[in-house]
Motif scaffolding. Structure first.
Motif, PDB file in Angstrom:
ATOM      1  N   UNK A  72     -10.629 -11.522  -4.781  1.00 20.70           N
ATOM      2  CA  UNK A  72     -10.179 -12.765  -4.133  1.00 20.70           C
ATOM      3  C   UNK A  72      -9.393 -13.620  -5.125  1.00 20.70           C
ATOM      4  N   UNK A  73      -8.083 -13.638  -4.912  1.00 22.71           N
ATOM      5  CA  UNK A  73      -7.220 -14.347  -5.859  1.00 22.71           C
ATOM      6  C   UNK A  73      -6.369 -15.426  -5.215  1.00 22.71           C
ATOM      7  N   UNK A  74      -6.309 -15.462  -3.870  1.00 19.66           N
ATOM      8  CA  UNK A  74      -5.474 -16.471  -3.201  1.00 19.66           C
ATOM      9  C   UNK A  74      -5.940 -17.859  -3.616  1.00 19.66           C
ATOM     10  N   UNK A  75      -5.003 -18.677  -4.046  1.00 21.38           N
ATOM     11  CA  UNK A  75      -5.374 -19.993  -4.573  1.00 21.38           C
ATOM     12  C   UNK A  75      -4.140 -20.864  -4.750  1.00 21.38           C
ATOM     13  N   UNK A  76      -4.351 -22.167  -4.718  1.00 18.84           N
ATOM     14  CA  UNK A  76      -3.288 -23.126  -5.051  1.00 18.84           C
ATOM     15  C   UNK A  76      -3.537 -23.535  -6.498  1.00 18.84           C
ATOM     16  N   UNK A  77      -2.558 -23.371  -7.393  1.00 20.21           N
ATOM     17  CA  UNK A  77      -2.802 -23.588  -8.827  1.00 20.21           C
ATOM     18  C   UNK A  77      -2.871 -25.078  -9.190  1.00 20.21           C
ATOM     19  N   UNK A  78      -3.099 -25.302 -10.499  1.00 21.18           N
ATOM     20  CA  UNK A  78      -3.533 -26.642 -10.922  1.00 21.18           C
ATOM     21  C   UNK A  78      -2.507 -27.762 -10.731  1.00 21.18           C
ATOM     22  N   UNK A  79      -1.249 -27.537 -11.115  1.00 17.07           N
ATOM     23  CA  UNK A  79      -0.274 -28.634 -10.978  1.00 17.07           C
ATOM     24  C   UNK A  79      -0.024 -28.916  -9.505  1.00 17.07           C
ATOM     25  N   UNK A  80       0.109 -27.855  -8.720  1.00 14.72           N
ATOM     26  CA  UNK A  80       0.353 -28.027  -7.294  1.00 14.72           C
ATOM     27  C   UNK A  80      -0.835 -28.722  -6.636  1.00 14.72           C
ATOM     28  N   UNK A  81      -2.029 -28.365  -7.066  1.00 15.48           N
ATOM     29  CA  UNK A  81      -3.240 -28.975  -6.517  1.00 15.48           C
ATOM     30  C   UNK A  81      -3.294 -30.466  -6.759  1.00 15.48           C
TER      31      UNK A  81
END
Ligand code: SER
Length: 331
Positions: A72-81
């Motif tokens: 499970x790797x789908x994710x919104x990364x840190x800057x975008x978050x």
């Protein structure tokens, strides 16, 4: 036949992981928000386009397949978050909850725990003014993340522990086998990340190889842990294979090398003498990297399941990254 399910399949890690698992003969079912790249689709038994927040898509996938493992790797990364914390929470937490439910259903249907392998991050750590950033951080230290992404990752780690170890379940329910790696910044020659805060590392390299100028958004003196994508995929595959009884923990740090941004630039300039890269720190992003550790301690992974990165900083650039980006952009 049991298959391997990959979320975020079209992302950076997904690209490299699909190639590796397919080469090993795995039957892969992929899910991504965007259509899977054509060459990857050919390596998968089935590719679904959809959102991990969409339980209808996940139910359909669950009806048609039996999984032995889920990466499970789908994710919104840190800057975008940080620019959309609500969306980050929905995708990173609610979406992960849906994936956990799918793993739980599949475990019970198979009568055997499904391995749910989750990619977490150094973003779960939060170091502040007087904390010693040079001290290699251990898994249980400094768990005070400052970004929504880090908070989301830490919560999902705990949710995985809960559903694999503590939740009593209904009669007959089989618990999941939750395993997690906390990755440092990743650098790939084949893909570029988007929306992360460690992105300056790969972005400097790719910009230099394309002959484009680049403004690095952190200070020259910023030091972070990084890892080349080949090692990241190796660590995932290794963790997937190791017998459960050998794992003393469910959450492990892994890392490759810790480098300053100007050390990355110096190495890039050796291979691309005309590289036009300036340091123009952006305070919001600098504050994020300043809360992350400069070094991580991955000794539990080394001890418990023989983790060992193949590439240090010099070898990663000399043997993998530079030759491959040169080949990629010269063709
Ligand atoms: N690479 C991620 C990011 O920068 C951290 O895990 O958001």
């Amino acid at each position: 036949m049991s298959q391997i399910f990959i979320t975020g399949a079209n992302g950076e890690i997904g690209h490299a992981l699909i190639r590796k698992l397919a080469a090993d003969g795995a039957s892969i079912v992929a899910l991504d928000l965007h259509p899977l790249d054509h060459d990857l689709a050919g390596l998968c038994a089935e590719a679904y386009r959809g959102d991990i927040r969409d339980t209808d898509v996940l139910s359909e996938i669950g009806r048609h397949h039996r999984f032995s493992a889920i990466f499970h790797m789908a994710s919104l990364l840190s800057s975008r978050g940080e620019s959309n914390p609500e969306l980050a929470h929905e995708v990173n937490v609610n979406g992960s909850f849906n994936i956990m439910n799918l793993a739980r259903q599949q475990s019970t249907l198979r009568g055997d725990p499904v391995k749910l392998i989750f990619t977490s991050s150094i973003a779960v750590y939060g170091l502040y003014a007087n904390d010693d950033r040079e001290h290699p951080v251990k898994e249980r230290e400094f768990l005070t993340p400052r970004t929504m992404y880090g908070i989301n990752k830490l919560y999902v780690e705990q949710m995985g522990r809960y559903f694999s170890r503590f939740y009593l379940g209904k009669p007959g329910e089989v618990p999941i086998d939750f395993r997690c790696l906390r990755f440092p910044g990743l650098i790939s020659s084949a893909t570029l990340p988007s929306g992360g805060t460690t992105d300056y590392g790969p972005e400097m390299l790719h910009a230099a190889a394309r002959g484009e100028s680049y403004q690095c958004f952190v200070k020259a003196s910023t030091r972070l842990p990084f890892m080349v994508m080949d090692d990241a995929v190796d660590s995932l595959v290794k963790l997937h294979r190791v017998p459960r009884t050998q794992l003393k923990h469910q959450i492990y740090n892994v890392t490759g090398f810790s480098v300053r941004a100007d050390e990355i630039l110096a190495l890039i300039e050796q291979s691309f003498p005309g590289a036009d890269i300036q340091f123009e720190p952006v305070s919001e992003r600098q504050e994020i990297v300043d809360s992350w550790p400069e070094y991580v301690d991955d000794s539990p992974a080394r001890r418990d399941w023989g983790w060992q990165p193949k590439f240090d900083f010099a070898r990663a650039f000399a043997e993998i990254l530079v030759p491959r980006v040169k080949a990629r952009y010269s063709s």
